[in-house]
Design a protein around this motif. Structure first.
Motif, PDB file in Angstrom:
ATOM      1  N   LEU A 131      39.641   1.822  48.085  1.00 32.14           N
ATOM      2  CA  LEU A 131      40.376   2.740  48.961  1.00 32.14           C
ATOM      3  C   LEU A 131      41.779   2.991  48.414  1.00 32.14           C
ATOM      4  O   LEU A 131      42.261   4.139  48.411  1.00 32.14           O
ATOM      5  CB  LEU A 131      40.452   2.166  50.373  1.00 32.14           C
ATOM      6  N   ALA A 132      42.465   1.947  47.927  1.00 27.35           N
ATOM      7  CA  ALA A 132      43.810   2.131  47.376  1.00 27.35           C
ATOM      8  C   ALA A 132      43.773   3.012  46.127  1.00 27.35           C
ATOM      9  O   ALA A 132      44.643   3.865  45.922  1.00 27.35           O
ATOM     10  CB  ALA A 132      44.421   0.765  47.052  1.00 27.35           C
ATOM     11  N   LYS A 133      42.748   2.834  45.286  1.00 29.09           N
ATOM     12  CA  LYS A 133      42.618   3.679  44.104  1.00 29.09           C
ATOM     13  C   LYS A 133      42.402   5.134  44.498  1.00 29.09           C
ATOM     14  O   LYS A 133      42.967   6.056  43.897  1.00 29.09           O
ATOM     15  CB  LYS A 133      41.454   3.192  43.234  1.00 29.09           C
ATOM     16  N   TRP A 134      41.563   5.363  45.532  1.00 32.02           N
ATOM     17  CA  TRP A 134      41.302   6.736  45.977  1.00 32.02           C
ATOM     18  C   TRP A 134      42.558   7.379  46.553  1.00 32.02           C
ATOM     19  O   TRP A 134      42.844   8.560  46.310  1.00 32.02           O
ATOM     20  CB  TRP A 134      40.165   6.724  46.997  1.00 32.02           C
ATOM     21  N   GLU A 135      43.340   6.636  47.335  1.00 34.01           N
ATOM     22  CA  GLU A 135      44.564   7.191  47.916  1.00 34.01           C
ATOM     23  C   GLU A 135      45.542   7.609  46.811  1.00 34.01           C
ATOM     24  O   GLU A 135      46.178   8.659  46.886  1.00 34.01           O
ATOM     25  CB  GLU A 135      45.217   6.159  48.838  1.00 34.01           C
ATOM     26  N   TRP A 136      45.667   6.768  45.758  1.00 35.82           N
ATOM     27  CA  TRP A 136      46.566   7.152  44.671  1.00 35.82           C
ATOM     28  C   TRP A 136      46.031   8.379  43.929  1.00 35.82           C
ATOM     29  O   TRP A 136      46.802   9.297  43.609  1.00 35.82           O
ATOM     30  CB  TRP A 136      46.699   5.983  43.680  1.00 35.82           C
ATOM     31  N   PHE A 137      44.715   8.427  43.671  1.00 36.04           N
ATOM     32  CA  PHE A 137      44.140   9.551  42.939  1.00 36.04           C
ATOM     33  C   PHE A 137      44.305  10.847  43.728  1.00 36.04           C
ATOM     34  O   PHE A 137      44.621  11.905  43.160  1.00 36.04           O
ATOM     35  CB  PHE A 137      42.665   9.275  42.652  1.00 36.04           C
ATOM     36  N   ARG A 138      44.118  10.801  45.060  1.00 34.02           N
ATOM     37  CA  ARG A 138      44.246  12.012  45.885  1.00 34.02           C
ATOM     38  C   ARG A 138      45.686  12.496  45.925  1.00 34.02           C
ATOM     39  O   ARG A 138      45.938  13.694  46.071  1.00 34.02           O
ATOM     40  CB  ARG A 138      43.732  11.730  47.296  1.00 34.02           C
ATOM     41  N   SER A 139      46.648  11.563  45.773  1.00 33.63           N
ATOM     42  CA  SER A 139      48.053  11.994  45.748  1.00 33.63           C
ATOM     43  C   SER A 139      48.435  12.677  44.439  1.00 33.63           C
ATOM     44  O   SER A 139      49.445  13.387  44.380  1.00 33.63           O
ATOM     45  CB  SER A 139      48.966  10.793  45.991  1.00 33.63           C
TER      46      SER A 139
END
Length: 563
Positions: free
Chosen positions: A529-537
């Motif tokens: 989830l943390a990786k996805w949040e950074w990628f979406r930003s």
């Protein structure tokens, strides 16, 4: 006297592959050990059998053996080793080879095609299954006359073989006993352990048991004759012995069971009075005053252990004791006075006895890690309790001494070694950073679906039902998409560290028509989830979860099954 294994094998100064035998080491568990030095520089101990056995003899140390693991084997390496071991007798079908742990086809010149795992064929020197069966059959084809002569010689002429029933050493045949007739048994079993007919063995065993029990005294009864066959009250045949009462001389009949359990006599008045007197004597020995017990405990253990007076009833009944260091526990005073202390104290004492001396531990550490690792002596308890170790290059860490002695060093050193190996073999810091290797890892997981791209025909590997249904929906609607683009490097030090290298992330698909990345996810695990949040930003991206897939029509509404 010199050990028989040492007399047969004197290996000092001999070479076995990469191993040079230096000298004989002390025995361990009745096995002869030899000290060796490998061409790579490492030393160690090896059992005689590992060097001279026929199937897979040891020819290099464990570190060198790691370079030949089956899962890292290439086709060229497999072909080379197969030529060295089997020559032209066994060949490999190159079209079916995948890796060292996956079954493929082999061709035996004598017995034809067969399937097998390359690691088994190469490292255990196996051939076609029919080859082993043929060798076993040849080894067992011994004439019946020869086997009959051996059986008669071993049995002294009491047992012989019925030759017409003989089919082989390991096949049941009829043996003829002079006294009891014929019985069925494998000839090989008889040759290993010569035995008579089961009826004869039973009779001989009963005779020996009867001889051994005659004259025995059990309690107040002495066995004088027997055994005799009789029937009990239920009409069952039993074996009884004639016994004589030591108090009055009366003769009674007893079975072995009743003789052991009811041996106080024949039931006469003298026997009954002796039984009562014995019980009173036993009770008197168990009734000891509380003051005497306290004195005995204090004299033996001092202030280390004390008895709680309110819990004492008799010397053999459980009572509560308090250990000054480990607290209260319950045991009988007789057990305590016999030397059995608090269970935790006993375990600590045994652990202290089994503790490896710190000098020997440091010597073994230097031998295993070449002086790069040392131990903090103040933290060492035993080999199965964590202690603090110091690596010259990477600093301190906590680990089990037993694990470190087996070769497990600092985790940073292991990471650097893994990273260097991956760079050397694959050209990347981690094998998941290469698309073909990542695809291979995904295929080995559970619940994997392999589909084709509707336009390019590219193989698409989907993990889970959400990804599989999404790809089918994209193919059905002829939508242009790229499956698992990337990888994208994650930033330092949020996800990546110098010790672990660069961490990467791959979204599930990219839609060129809309210019967005899509992540298909039913639930989040770990730090995904943390990786996805950074990628979406950082990139235009959408999350397609269960409700989104239902809104797009990819999944059926709840309560209905999707096609």
């Amino acid at each position: 006297m010199q050990h028989r294994a040492l007399r047969k094998y004197d290996l000092a100064g001999k070479r076995f592959g990469k191993l040079m035998i230096l000298a004989r080491a002390p025995n361990r568990n009745e096995k002869v050990l030899w000290e060796y030095r490998c061409d790579c520089g490492k030393t160690g101990l090896v059992v005689t059998g590992e060097l001279v056995r026929r199937d897979t003899p040891l020819r290099q140390c464990r570190s060198c053996s790691c370079l030949l693991r089956p899962k890292r084997m290439s086709l060229a390496e497999a072909m080379r080793r197969l030529q060295e071991i089997h020559g032209d007798v066994v060949t490999l079908d190159e079209a079916t080879f995948v890796d060292g742990t996956t079954e493929c086809d082999f061709i035996d010149a004598d017995h034809g095609r067969f399937r097998g795992v390359p690691s088994q064929i190469l490292f255990t020197r196996r051939r076609h299954p029919a080859y082993g069966n043929a060798r076993k059959g040849q080894a067992r084809r011994i004439p019946a006359a020869v086997i009959k002569e051996k059986i008669e010689a071993l049995s002294g002429g009491y047992v012989t073989l019925l030759e017409s029933s003989y089919r082989g050493l390991d096949e049941p045949a009829y043996l003829i006993d002079r006294e009891a007739g014929r019985y069925r048994l494998r000839p090989n079993s008889f040759l290993r352990n010569p035995s008579r007919h089961p009826k004869v063995r039973k009779r001989l065993a009963a005779t020996e048991a009867a001889k051994s029990i005659l004259g025995r005294v059990e309690g107040a009864l002495r066995v004088i004759d027997g055994p005799h066959s009789t029937r009990n009250a239920r009409g069952i045949s039993v074996r009884v012995y004639g016994c004589e009462c030591l108090h009055c001389g009366t003769r009674v009949l007893r079975t072995l069971t009743t003789l052991r359990l009811h041996n106080k006599g024949c039931g006469c008045k003298k026997a009954e009075q002796a039984r009562i007197n014995g019980r009173k004597s036993d009770n008197r020995t168990k009734i000891i005053p509380l003051a005497e017990v306290l004195h005995r405990v204090s004299r033996k253990y001092g202030d280390q252990v004390r008895l709680v007076p309110e819990t004492y009833s008799r010397i053999s009944a459980p009572a509560v004791f308090i250990d000054q260091q480990y607290g209260p526990w319950e045991t009988a005073p007789t057990t305590l006075l016999a030397g059995h202390l608090h269970p935790q104290r006993a375990r600590t004492s045994q652990a202290a006895k089994r503790r490896t001396p710190i000098s020997e531990l440091q010597h073994r550490l230097n031998k295993a890690h070449r002086g790069l690792v040392s131990i903090d002596e103040t933290t060492f308890i035993n080999q199965l309790t964590h202690a603090r170790f110091i690596d010259i290059e990477f600093g301190e860490w906590w680990a089990l001494p037993a694990s470190v002695l087996r070769g497990h060093g600092h985790w940073k050193r292991r990471t650097e070694k893994s990273r260097a190996t991956s760079l050397q073999r694959f050209g990347v810091a981690h094998n998941m950073q290469r698309a073909d290797l990542a695809l291979k890892v995904v295929r080995s997981a559970n619940r994997v679906y392999t589909l084709e791209h509707w336009r390019t025909g590219e193989a698409i590997v989907c993990m889970g039902s959400y990804e599989e249904k999404t790809v089918r929906w994209l193919n059905a609607n002829k939508m242009d998409f790229q499956w698992q683009p990337g990888p994208f490097a994650l930033p330092f030090p949020l996800f990546s560290t110098p010790a672990h290298g660069v961490t990467t992330y791959r979204p599930d698909l990219f839609l060129p028509g809309r210019g967005i990345y899509v992540e298909i996810k039913g639930r989040w695990m770990g730090d995904s989830l943390a990786k996805w949040e950074w990628f979406r930003s950082q990139h235009p991206a959408e999350l397609w979860d269960g409700p989104t897939l239902r809104a797009l029509g990819i999944l059926a509404p709840k309560g209905r099954k999707s096609n």
